[in-house]
Design a protein around this motif. Sequence first.
Motif, short mmCIF file in Angstrom:
data_model
loop_
_atom_site.label_atom_id
_atom_site.label_comp_id
_atom_site.label_asym_id
_atom_site.label_seq_id
_atom_site.Cartn_x
_atom_site.Cartn_y
_atom_site.Cartn_z
N THR A 52 0.84 -1.19 0.00
CA THR A 52 0.00 0.00 0.00
C THR A 52 0.88 1.24 0.00
OG1 THR A 52 -0.09 0.19 2.41
CG2 THR A 52 -1.74 -1.24 1.35
N GLY A 54 0.77 3.49 2.18
CA GLY A 54 1.24 3.64 3.55
C GLY A 54 2.46 2.80 3.85
N GLU A 55 2.50 1.59 3.32
CA GLU A 55 3.66 0.72 3.53
C GLU A 55 4.90 1.27 2.82
OE1 GLU A 55 1.17 -3.45 4.12
OE2 GLU A 55 1.71 -2.79 2.10
N SER A 74 7.72 -6.47 12.57
CA SER A 74 6.59 -6.34 11.65
C SER A 74 6.09 -7.74 11.33
CB SER A 74 7.01 -5.63 10.37
OG SER A 74 7.88 -6.46 9.63
N TYR A 135 2.76 -1.44 12.24
CA TYR A 135 1.41 -1.95 12.46
C TYR A 135 0.49 -1.49 11.34
CZ TYR A 135 -2.80 -3.48 14.79
OH TYR A 135 -3.97 -4.13 15.10
N GLY A 136 0.09 -2.45 10.52
CA GLY A 136 -0.85 -2.21 9.42
C GLY A 136 -1.86 -3.35 9.37
N TRP A 137 -2.55 -3.48 8.25
CA TRP A 137 -3.58 -4.51 8.15
C TRP A 137 -3.00 -5.93 8.26
CZ3 TRP A 137 -3.93 -8.29 4.41
CH2 TRP A 137 -3.16 -8.12 3.27
N ASP A 157 2.29 7.64 10.43
CA ASP A 157 0.89 7.19 10.34
C ASP A 157 0.33 7.65 9.00
OD1 ASP A 157 -1.71 6.39 10.68
OD2 ASP A 157 -2.07 7.58 12.48
N ASP A 159 -2.36 6.04 5.73
CA ASP A 159 -3.16 5.01 5.04
C ASP A 159 -3.25 3.71 5.81
OD1 ASP A 159 -3.62 6.75 2.91
OD2 ASP A 159 -1.84 6.09 1.83
N GLY A 160 -3.47 3.79 7.11
CA GLY A 160 -3.66 2.59 7.93
C GLY A 160 -2.38 1.90 8.35
N VAL A 161 -1.24 2.50 8.12
CA VAL A 161 0.04 1.93 8.54
C VAL A 161 0.67 2.88 9.56
CG1 VAL A 161 2.35 1.20 7.82
CG2 VAL A 161 0.38 0.81 6.32
N GLN A 162 0.95 2.34 10.74
CA GLN A 162 1.61 3.12 11.78
C GLN A 162 2.98 2.54 12.07
OE1 GLN A 162 -1.71 1.76 13.10
NE2 GLN A 162 -2.56 3.34 11.78
#
Length: 169
Positions: A52, A54-55, A74, A135-137, A157, A159-162
Amino acid sequence: TRRKLSKSFQVALRRILTTVLAFSSLLCVIVSVSLLSAKDEQSDPIRAPYLTAGEVGMFDWLRQNATLGEVVLSGPLLGNQLPGRAPVRVFYGHLMETLNVDEKYRILNQFFDVNTTMAVRYGIISSWGLKYLVYGWREAKLGGFDPATGGWPKVYDRDGVQLYKLSSP
């Protein structure tokens, strides 16, 4: 008779080719369906093969901000991708290049398990020298633990990735 043999040979050849092509097409369909229905903790038939935004952004952040050799925790797929994209080491990465892979996978799952105490997590962080937590999906599928409850500073942080900077008390 020569023409008759040739015609019967052509018919037989056509039947053989039709049968082989039909079975090979059926095999392709079976393999495709089985890959789409794979059920492991990292599978998602739509998102799994793709990184993604975010990743990718998290990789960029680590490349610009992490110190050479810092250890990142991870999920398996990102652990496999990180060393080639940032100057970090990973706790759990490529199956053939991770030492004690079964033990580390157990520890990885223990860390993300919602029932694991923070004391155990802090022990994992300090004993393995972990500096960052992704931390993501994908990681959310490893267990119900929400790293926002850990009290660590969130350094990225999107798109859903922290990305959290880990520390022990």
